[in-house]
Design an enzyme around this catalytic site. Structure first.
Site, short mmCIF file in Angstrom:
data_model
loop_
_atom_site.label_atom_id
_atom_site.label_comp_id
_atom_site.label_asym_id
_atom_site.label_seq_id
_atom_site.Cartn_x
_atom_site.Cartn_y
_atom_site.Cartn_z
N LEU A 291 -7.94 -1.03 5.20
CA LEU A 291 -8.58 -2.14 5.91
C LEU A 291 -9.93 -2.47 5.26
O LEU A 291 -10.98 -2.44 5.91
CB LEU A 291 -8.77 -1.78 7.38
N HIS A 292 -9.88 -2.81 3.98
CA HIS A 292 -11.11 -3.02 3.20
C HIS A 292 -12.18 -3.79 3.98
O HIS A 292 -13.31 -3.33 4.16
CB HIS A 292 -10.80 -3.80 1.93
N ASP A 293 -11.82 -4.99 4.41
CA ASP A 293 -12.81 -5.91 4.98
C ASP A 293 -13.32 -5.44 6.33
O ASP A 293 -14.48 -5.69 6.69
CB ASP A 293 -12.21 -7.31 5.10
N TYR B 161 0.81 -1.22 0.00
CA TYR B 161 0.00 0.00 0.00
C TYR B 161 0.84 1.27 0.00
O TYR B 161 0.35 2.34 -0.39
CB TYR B 161 -1.01 -0.03 1.15
#
Length: 319
Positions: free
Chosen positions: A241-243, A230
């Site tokens: 922290l997509h999820d 990233y």
């Protein structure tokens, strides 16, 4: 009343944060975790899910292994270059060995038993490819009434990451994604890249996490490969922290602002394969009739209080 939640996942660094967020939240009844291929192979994602739950002191949560490959076509690629060869920056073995065995009935068997036993609607949070969810809905349509909503991380409105058009989870199995997002009538919230990237956290946030507790330090220790990836993507030191953004919405409905839009998934073999086509036109312009909403409408997450969300996640992880 606690949110009854099942997480379907392919850990993955951001998945590890998301599982921990649910596992450590007192207002969540984490009924189970199912694994799917994705960031790495199924054996690794299943093992990682077990280890993250053990880290959080949640060996009470059953874990079952699901699909090892997409519904129809082979997975184009995995994401070891982002998450490390084992899915957790090469550090999965540093997590505690799980005491609980994998459930023998597999992911679909666990879904069926948990949903049949539920006395109130269950939220499902798929944060990997949607293969398990597509199979569940196809094979057990009678259980749809037990699902309160599906809150998934995936897709993009104006961007991709695996390709210029497609986000990784959808790109990994577009046919499954289309089944869930377009062909089914279960309420869905789609949390796309456009929003998750707005919620990126910096190294100061990670330092607070690491200093707060042994669990926080262990999660931070999983991030080196992810952080390096990233750094190239964001242009600064931070991670997305997509999820965990999707699981935050699953836990606290309304923490993300959503808009209803019809969504189509590109299952062709051109450059748009895996893209989520979000129709943002006014209903009158879509030929649906005045004020009508298309049957396949998905609640697409478009905004949030970014600082507030970061504090929400950090607060839950450092309790």
């Amino acid at each position: 009343m606690p949110v009854k939640l099942i997480i379907d996942t392919d850990p993955g660094v951001d998945d590890a944060f998301a599982i921990s967020l649910a596992a450590l939240s007192e207002d969540v009844e984490l009924l189970g975790v199912t694994s799917v291929f994705g960031n790495v192979g199924l054996e690794a994602t299943t093992r990682n899910a077990l280890r993250v739950l053990e880290l959080c002191g949640r060996s009470d949560v059953p874990v079952a292994a699901g699909a090892a490959r997409p519904l129809v076509h082979p997975q184009p690629a995995r994401a070891g270059h982002v998450h490390g060869s084992d899915g957790l920056s090469g550090r999965s073995a540093a997590l505690p060995e799980p005491r609980r065995e994998i459930e023998p009935g597999g992911a679909i068997g666990l879904f069926v038993s948990l949903l049949e036993a539920a006395d109130e609607p269950v939220t499902i949070a798929p944060i990997g490819p949607l293969t398990n969810i597509a199979v569940l809905l196809a094979a057990y349509p009678r259980l749809k009434e037990k699902i309160g909503r599906i809150v998934l991380m995936g897709g993009g409105v104006n961007r991709g990451n695996s390709t210029s058009a497609a986000e990784f989870n959808i790109w990994s199995d577009p046919e499954a994604a289309r089944r869930v997002l377009v062909e089914e009538d279960v309420p869905c919230v789609m949390v796309p890249l456009d929003l998750t990237h707005q919620c990126a956290v910096d190294t100061a946030w990670l330092a607070k996490l690491a200093a707060a507790s042994p669990i926080g330090a262990a999660l931070d220790a999983l991030t080196p490969d992810y952080l390096a990836s990233y750094r190239r993507s964001l242009g600064w030191d931070g991670i997305v922290l997509h999820d965990a953004v999707a699981v935050a919405e699953a836990i606290s409905p309304g923490i993300l602002r959503t808009e209803p839009h019809p969504v189509e998934v590109d299952c062709s073999f051109g450059p748009g394969r895996g893209a989520t086509l979000v129709d943002q036109r006014r209903p009158e312009m879509r030929g649906e009739g005045e004020g009508a909403v298309a049957p396949s409408t998905v609640q697409v997450a478009v905004a949030t209080d970014v600082d507030g969300l970061g504090e929400f996640v950090l607060g839950r992880l450092t309790r």
